[in-house]
Design a protein around this motif. Structure first.
Motif, short mmCIF file in Angstrom:
data_model
loop_
_atom_site.label_atom_id
_atom_site.label_comp_id
_atom_site.label_asym_id
_atom_site.label_seq_id
_atom_site.Cartn_x
_atom_site.Cartn_y
_atom_site.Cartn_z
N VAL A 161 55.46 7.99 25.33
CA VAL A 161 55.56 6.92 24.33
C VAL A 161 55.16 5.63 25.04
O VAL A 161 55.99 4.93 25.63
CB VAL A 161 56.99 6.84 23.74
N GLU A 162 53.88 5.35 24.99
CA GLU A 162 53.29 4.31 25.84
C GLU A 162 53.82 2.92 25.51
O GLU A 162 54.17 2.14 26.41
CB GLU A 162 51.77 4.33 25.69
N CYS A 163 53.91 2.57 24.23
CA CYS A 163 54.30 1.21 23.88
C CYS A 163 55.75 0.91 24.24
O CYS A 163 56.13 -0.25 24.42
CB CYS A 163 54.07 0.95 22.39
N GLU A 164 56.58 1.96 24.37
CA GLU A 164 57.98 1.77 24.76
C GLU A 164 58.17 1.97 26.26
O GLU A 164 59.27 1.73 26.79
CB GLU A 164 58.88 2.74 24.00
N GLY A 165 57.13 2.44 26.96
CA GLY A 165 57.21 2.58 28.40
C GLY A 165 58.13 3.67 28.89
O GLY A 165 58.88 3.47 29.85
N TYR A 166 58.07 4.86 28.25
CA TYR A 166 58.90 5.96 28.74
C TYR A 166 58.22 7.30 28.47
O TYR A 166 57.31 7.42 27.64
CB TYR A 166 60.30 5.94 28.15
N THR A 167 58.69 8.31 29.19
CA THR A 167 58.29 9.70 28.99
C THR A 167 59.56 10.49 28.72
O THR A 167 60.60 10.24 29.34
CB THR A 167 57.57 10.25 30.22
N ALA A 168 59.49 11.47 27.79
CA ALA A 168 60.71 12.17 27.39
C ALA A 168 60.46 13.65 27.17
O ALA A 168 59.31 14.10 27.00
CB ALA A 168 61.27 11.56 26.10
N VAL A 169 61.56 14.40 27.19
CA VAL A 169 61.60 15.77 26.71
C VAL A 169 62.50 15.77 25.49
O VAL A 169 63.66 15.33 25.56
CB VAL A 169 62.15 16.76 27.76
N PHE A 170 61.97 16.19 24.33
CA PHE A 170 62.75 16.25 23.09
C PHE A 170 63.15 17.69 22.80
O PHE A 170 62.37 18.63 23.04
CB PHE A 170 61.96 15.68 21.91
N LYS A 171 64.35 17.87 22.27
CA LYS A 171 64.88 19.19 21.94
C LYS A 171 65.05 19.28 20.43
O LYS A 171 65.71 18.44 19.82
CB LYS A 171 66.22 19.41 22.65
N MET A 172 64.46 20.31 19.82
CA MET A 172 64.48 20.46 18.36
C MET A 172 65.04 21.82 17.97
O MET A 172 64.66 22.85 18.52
CB MET A 172 63.07 20.32 17.80
N ASN A 173 65.93 21.83 16.98
CA ASN A 173 66.40 23.07 16.38
C ASN A 173 65.37 23.50 15.34
O ASN A 173 65.18 22.81 14.32
CB ASN A 173 67.77 22.87 15.73
N VAL A 174 64.69 24.62 15.57
CA VAL A 174 63.59 25.00 14.69
C VAL A 174 64.09 25.52 13.35
O VAL A 174 63.33 25.60 12.38
CB VAL A 174 62.68 26.05 15.35
N ARG A 175 65.37 25.86 13.26
CA ARG A 175 65.91 26.30 11.96
C ARG A 175 66.24 25.12 11.06
O ARG A 175 66.07 25.19 9.84
CB ARG A 175 67.16 27.15 12.18
N THR A 176 66.73 24.03 11.65
CA THR A 176 67.17 22.87 10.85
C THR A 176 66.21 21.70 10.92
O THR A 176 66.24 20.81 10.05
CB THR A 176 68.55 22.40 11.32
N GLY A 177 65.38 21.64 11.95
CA GLY A 177 64.49 20.49 12.14
C GLY A 177 65.16 19.33 12.84
O GLY A 177 64.51 18.32 13.14
N ALA A 178 66.47 19.42 13.11
CA ALA A 178 67.18 18.34 13.79
C ALA A 178 66.73 18.28 15.25
O ALA A 178 66.61 19.30 15.91
CB ALA A 178 68.69 18.57 13.71
N TRP A 179 66.53 17.05 15.76
CA TRP A 179 66.10 16.92 17.13
C TRP A 179 66.62 15.65 17.75
O TRP A 179 67.02 14.72 17.05
CB TRP A 179 64.59 17.03 17.26
N TYR A 180 66.68 15.67 19.09
CA TYR A 180 67.19 14.52 19.82
C TYR A 180 66.55 14.49 21.19
O TYR A 180 65.84 15.43 21.60
CB TYR A 180 68.72 14.59 19.93
N THR A 181 66.81 13.41 21.93
CA THR A 181 66.23 13.25 23.25
C THR A 181 67.02 14.08 24.25
O THR A 181 68.22 13.88 24.43
CB THR A 181 66.24 11.78 23.68
#
Length: 415
Positions: free
Chosen positions: A158-178
């Motif tokens: 995420v270049e404009c925010e100046g960070y790199t992340a790994v996101f975790k997503m529940n593929v059954r619900t679509g809910a995700w977080y950092t």
């Protein structure tokens, strides 16, 4: 390490369609007028990858019980060809924003497709729908991971925010977080900021996860591997003697065998203590292992390295077998194992081949070129590249692609 190679709405569904059943072994998809120049696996069917029949490199493959998906047209606008096993009918889709990065299959939701900006799910290509979009000014990358019900979107920049992340997503619900986040501001003079992972290690029913951090401060790179449990760090490897490649983490007698370019290690997963370590075989100017994936058979580790088939004692790490050079040293592919034979694809002598090596006596029982090789308009261009052979053990059918065609071969009962 894969990581080091990485330097809304679209008109998605308008391009999905069912295609008619291809004619069995007739021109143009097959030829019954020109005899192939090989003896080997029987070609059951093949289907043009690109509708214009032009060359398409790469061709990653996702295999399920009902269908096989071929990614094609690796020109920054990757697409998917889905072939149904039952009747060889097909669908195509074109995801236009950056092309397809990864395709996964989950038995509860079906296909999971990731492009540069979005994540889609659906039972097939016609039913794909968007379940997530990358944060503003961010981009998804390659080599994401599906572990159970969770999709890990790795190394999201995420270049404009100046960070790199790994996101975790529940593929059954679509809910995700950092899941993990690394800010540029945490380092002075940072030039590169990447995060890879996770891969997982089992420790007697206990699950541990490993992540790799790569940063470049000024002109100096730093690589570290971190192993965590329940968000608590267990150990950090600053020398990076292990790896996060999931196919190279093997559980064996309560510990973990991990293959990296520097060494193949047998280590205690909770502490990271190395029990034995085997450095690479010196091959010309390559002082590193190049192990695409590692198999454990009869307490022996089997893998490809720089054109050689290698076997190690899993208890001691000693090298038991190192074959003569079988193919070009930098042409390793993913390897598969079925019915006593290891299969892979590689280049040798200016051609691309499917190889089969019998485990029991290390005899090369298969070396075949594509049936399209030598034929107009393909001539010497068919190329299996790093596809490997994806095998359905229930049917003895194997799937690959030669740059022009998605292909299905029948594996013989014996060689």
């Amino acid at each position: 390490m894969k990581l080091l190679y990485l330097i809304f709405n679209t008109l998605l569904l308008m391009s999905c369609h069912k295609e008619p059943l291809p004619s069995p072994c007739k021109l143009p998809d097959c030829s019954d007028t020109i005899k192939p120049k090989y003896t080997g696996l029987q070609l059951v069917w093949q289907k043009t990858l690109r509708p214009d029949n032009q060359y398409s490199p790469g061709n990653s493959i996702t295999l399920t019980d009902d269908y096989v998906c071929f990614q094609y047209d690796y020109t920054g606008d990757e697409k998917i060809l889905m072939m149904y096993k039952a009747d060889t009918s097909s669908q195509r889709t074109d995801i236009t924003y950056g092309g397809v990065h990864d395709v996964f299959y989950h038995p509860g939701v079906g296909l999971i497709v990731i492009d540069e900006y979005s994540v889609y799910t659906g039972s097939d290509l016609n039913s794909l729908h968007k379940i997530a979009t990358v944060p503003s000014c961010g981009r998804f990358r390659l080599f994401n991971r599906l572990i159970g019900d969770y999709l890990y979107l790795t190394d999201v920049r995420v270049e404009c925010e100046g960070y790199t992340a790994v996101f975790k997503m529940n593929v059954r619900t679509g809910a995700w977080y950092t899941d993990r986040l690394q800010k540029d501001s945490d380092y002075q003079d940072i030039k590169v900021n990447t995060l890879d992972g996770p891969a997982y290690i089992m420790n007697q029913g206990d699950t541990l996860y490993t992540y790799v951090k790569y940063v470049k401060i000024g002109d100096k790179p730093y690589i570290t591997l971190e192993t965590i449990r329940d968000h608590q760090t267990l150990w950090i490897d600053s020398n990076f003697v292990t790896t996060t490649l999931q196919e190279n983490l093997i559980q064996y007698k309560g510990a973990t065998i991990a293959a990296s370019t520097r060494a193949i290690n047998y280590l205690e997963p909770v502490s990271g203590l190395v029990i034995w370590s085997t450095p690479p075989i010196a091959r010309a100017s390559w002082p590193t292992w190049l192990a695409s994936n590692v198999f454990l058979e009869d307490e022996k580790l089997c893998f490809l390295d720089r054109g050689h088939f290698v076997e190690l004692d899993a208890n001691t790490g000693s090298i038991l077998y190192d074959s003569p050079e079988l193919h070009f040293p930098t042409s390793n592919s993913m390897m598969s194992y079925f019915d006593g034979v290891f299969y892979w694809t590689a280049a040798s002598g200016g051609y691309s081949w499917i190889y089969g090596l019998r485990y029991s006596d290390k005899k090369l029982v298969l070396k075949m070129r594509s049936p399209n090789d030598g034929k107009a308009p393909y001539y010497s261009d068919p190329n299996f590249a790093i596809n490997g052979l994806h095998i359905d053990p229930k049917t003895r059918l194997a799937y690959t692609a030669d740059g022009f065609f998605a292909q299905c071969y029948r594996i013989p009962e014996k060689y």
